[in-house]
Design a protein around this motif. Structure first.
Motif, short mmCIF file in Angstrom:
data_model
loop_
_atom_site.label_atom_id
_atom_site.label_comp_id
_atom_site.label_asym_id
_atom_site.label_seq_id
_atom_site.Cartn_x
_atom_site.Cartn_y
_atom_site.Cartn_z
N LEU A 183 -8.20 -4.33 23.00
CA LEU A 183 -7.09 -4.74 23.84
C LEU A 183 -6.95 -3.91 25.11
O LEU A 183 -6.73 -4.46 26.19
CB LEU A 183 -5.78 -4.70 23.05
CG LEU A 183 -4.59 -5.28 23.83
CD1 LEU A 183 -4.82 -6.75 24.16
CD2 LEU A 183 -3.28 -5.12 23.05
N GLU A 184 -7.05 -2.61 25.00
CA GLU A 184 -6.86 -1.78 26.19
C GLU A 184 -7.87 -2.09 27.29
O GLU A 184 -7.50 -2.24 28.46
CB GLU A 184 -6.87 -0.30 25.80
CG GLU A 184 -5.61 0.09 25.03
CD GLU A 184 -5.62 1.53 24.54
OE1 GLU A 184 -6.65 2.21 24.74
OE2 GLU A 184 -4.62 1.96 23.95
N PRO A 185 -9.18 -2.21 26.99
CA PRO A 185 -10.14 -2.61 28.03
C PRO A 185 -9.85 -4.01 28.56
O PRO A 185 -10.00 -4.26 29.76
CB PRO A 185 -11.49 -2.56 27.30
CG PRO A 185 -11.29 -1.58 26.20
CD PRO A 185 -9.86 -1.83 25.74
N ALA A 186 -9.41 -4.92 27.68
CA ALA A 186 -9.11 -6.28 28.12
C ALA A 186 -7.91 -6.29 29.07
O ALA A 186 -7.89 -7.04 30.06
CB ALA A 186 -8.81 -7.17 26.91
N MET A 187 -6.92 -5.46 28.80
CA MET A 187 -5.76 -5.39 29.68
C MET A 187 -6.12 -4.79 31.03
O MET A 187 -5.62 -5.22 32.06
CB MET A 187 -4.64 -4.59 29.01
CG MET A 187 -3.99 -5.31 27.83
SD MET A 187 -2.47 -4.52 27.22
CE MET A 187 -3.10 -2.93 26.69
N LEU A 188 -6.99 -3.79 31.03
CA LEU A 188 -7.41 -3.19 32.30
C LEU A 188 -8.13 -4.24 33.14
O LEU A 188 -7.89 -4.34 34.36
CB LEU A 188 -8.32 -2.00 32.04
CG LEU A 188 -8.84 -1.28 33.29
CD1 LEU A 188 -7.68 -0.72 34.11
CD2 LEU A 188 -9.80 -0.15 32.90
N ASN A 189 -8.98 -5.03 32.51
CA ASN A 189 -9.67 -6.10 33.24
C ASN A 189 -8.67 -7.13 33.75
O ASN A 189 -8.81 -7.65 34.87
CB ASN A 189 -10.68 -6.77 32.32
CG ASN A 189 -11.45 -7.88 33.03
OD1 ASN A 189 -12.24 -7.63 33.92
ND2 ASN A 189 -11.22 -9.13 32.63
N PHE A 190 -7.65 -7.42 32.95
CA PHE A 190 -6.61 -8.35 33.36
C PHE A 190 -5.88 -7.84 34.59
O PHE A 190 -5.59 -8.59 35.53
CB PHE A 190 -5.62 -8.56 32.21
CG PHE A 190 -4.38 -9.33 32.58
CD1 PHE A 190 -4.43 -10.70 32.80
CD2 PHE A 190 -3.16 -8.68 32.72
CE1 PHE A 190 -3.28 -11.41 33.15
CE2 PHE A 190 -2.02 -9.38 33.06
CZ PHE A 190 -2.08 -10.75 33.29
N LEU A 191 -5.57 -6.56 34.61
CA LEU A 191 -4.87 -5.97 35.75
C LEU A 191 -5.70 -6.06 37.03
O LEU A 191 -5.16 -6.21 38.13
CB LEU A 191 -4.52 -4.52 35.46
CG LEU A 191 -3.51 -4.29 34.33
CD1 LEU A 191 -3.44 -2.81 33.97
CD2 LEU A 191 -2.14 -4.80 34.72
N LYS A 192 -7.02 -5.98 36.87
CA LYS A 192 -7.91 -6.02 38.03
C LYS A 192 -8.21 -7.45 38.49
O LYS A 192 -8.30 -7.72 39.68
CB LYS A 192 -9.23 -5.33 37.69
CG LYS A 192 -9.12 -3.83 37.45
CD LYS A 192 -10.48 -3.25 37.06
CE LYS A 192 -10.41 -1.74 36.86
NZ LYS A 192 -11.73 -1.18 36.45
#
Length: 434
Positions: free
Chosen positions: A405-414
């Motif tokens: 989830l954390e890597p997926a959220m970072l990608n979402f933010l970008k």
């Protein structure tokens, strides 16, 4: 509550924040320090003169001093000797499994909820049910539940908890005529006003990855309800669902109002921008106030809960619980047990709070007469909540939080996009392995 996270359990992450004692030391060396510093099994007798080692993830200045004050108060009361080993917060979380399987300290800082239950289920920590038989009446049933493993035994003693919400500078808002938003639509409207004035509406930082979990949790609870949050964390609900899609679709409305440098900033750096009036508000735990060493700035800080979105208003609040645990070795050391028992008293928690006033004491007999109006407000938000979450990377499977989830959220933010089908596929694999 941070900073860091998680998991990779080797895992873990989170937050936040604290550390207690004498100088920092790399996690790789903690086991050796513990082995050489005198905390031996059976090192105390309850009558003083014992010794123990204490592993602390409280590497930031304020919590480090606060745990040092707690240790000092315990040593004075018990006549036991404590050797404190302080490690970088993120590294401590990330390597907790290796740490506990090596030569761990007798006692160590950790978190309540699933994070505690995970290492307890692995048989890596000591049962402290006998300590709870002495301090149990000093805690609420909810706190005892959060300290209890899947086997019904207690493994954790709470020190404090802290609410997450939006923090801001009162004078800055007053001078601009900004008002606290009660709904998500009002929040977005306020962000537009701030951006029009050249202000970063929402200071957002995600270099450490875990901060984004707070926004996800709040939107999920506000849109789908607390029980859905719990069930999603346990993978009883699908990630590739219309409910989760709505969370990210709603979140996307806030992305234009975040700090453009969010992916490369720590929460501490973000807090400084808030304090300097470069940003209008910041969603974080109340530990954010540790960064405001200027009294004029600290006294200017205020807080409001995450606004209402859809189903449950503001009934649910993120309020993670931090405290102490024992390693398997520490469970054989009476001095270590005595220190956890001291943490379960008002005197123990007051010693910590005397330095770090960013959190809320959890012992019933703790003296709260010195709470400021601001602290009373924070405490009231927790007391009035119908449901309290622990924060995603503490409520969910650690590897799910840190590796998925954390890597997926970072990608979402970008990028503004998220692959829910891929998240669900990884969740199925990870949870099936448990």
């Amino acid at each position: 509550m941070v900073a860091t996270r998680s998991g990779r359990f080797e895992i873990d992450r989170r937050t936040l924040l604290r550390t207690g004692g004498l100088g920092a030391v790399s996690l790789a060396g903690v086991g050796l320090l513990a082995a050489c510093s005198g905390g031996t099994a059976g090192g105390g007798s309850g009558g003083g003169g014992g010794s123990l080692t204490f592993g602390s993830n409280a590497s930031d200045a304020v919590p480090k001093k606060a745990y040092a004050a707690f240790v000092s108060a315990f040593e004075k009361k018990s006549k036991d000797t404590v050797s404190t080993n302080v490690s970088d917060h993120n590294s401590f979380q990330d390597k907790i499994t290796n740490y506990l399987q090596g030569s761990p300290d007798d006692a160590f800082t950790w978190f309540a909820g699933y994070r505690m239950q995970y290492i307890a289920k692995k048989g890596l920590v000591g049962d402290v049910s006998d300590v709870w038989s002495k301090i149990g009446s000093n805690y609420s049933d909810a706190l005892k539940k959060a300290s209890t493993g899947e086997d019904g035994k207690q493994y954790f003693v709470p020190n404090y908890n802290y609410p997450w919400g939006f923090f801001y500078r009162k004078s800055f808002w007053q001078s601009n005529g900004w008002e606290v938003p009660g709904t998500f639509d009002e929040l977005v409207a306020l962000c537009k006003k701030m951006k029009a004035k050249g202000i970063i509406p929402i200071e957002f930082t995600d270099k450490d990855l875990w901060p984004a979990c707070g926004t996800f949790d709040y939107l999920n609870m506000r849109i789908n309800g607390y029980q859905f949050h719990v069930d999603l964390c346990a993978h009883k609900e699908s990630w590739n669902s219309s409910q989760v899609k709505e969370v990210f679709d709603t979140w996307k409305e806030l992305l234009p109002y975040y700090d453009p440098s969010a992916a490369g900033l720590t929460w501490q750096e973000g807090a400084q921008k808030l304090g300097n009036k470069q940003a209008g508000m910041m969603l974080l735990g109340s530990f954010i106030t540790q960064q405001f060493t200027d009294a004029s700035v600290l006294n200017d800080i205020d807080f409001f809960p995450f606004p209402e979105v859809k189903v449950e208003g503001t009934d649910a609040v993120e309020a993670p619980i931090d405290g102490l645990m024992l390693s398997k070795k520490g469970a054989q050391n009476q001095a270590a047990k005595d220190m956890l028992q001291f943490m379960g008293t008002g005197a123990g928690q007051e010693a910590y709070y005397s330095v770090d006033k960013s959190n809320i004491m959890t012992a019933k007999d703790a003296d709260t007469s010195g709470y400021s109006a601001f602290t009373k407000k924070l405490s009231g938000v927790i007391a009035d909540a119908k449901s309290i979450s622990q924060f995603f990377d503490r409520d969910a499977l650690p590897a799910m939080a840190s590796n998925v989830l954390e890597p997926a959220m970072l990608n979402f933010l970008k990028s503004g996009t998220v692959n829910l089908a891929n998240i669900e596929s990884q969740a199925k694999t990870l949870y099936s392995q448990q």
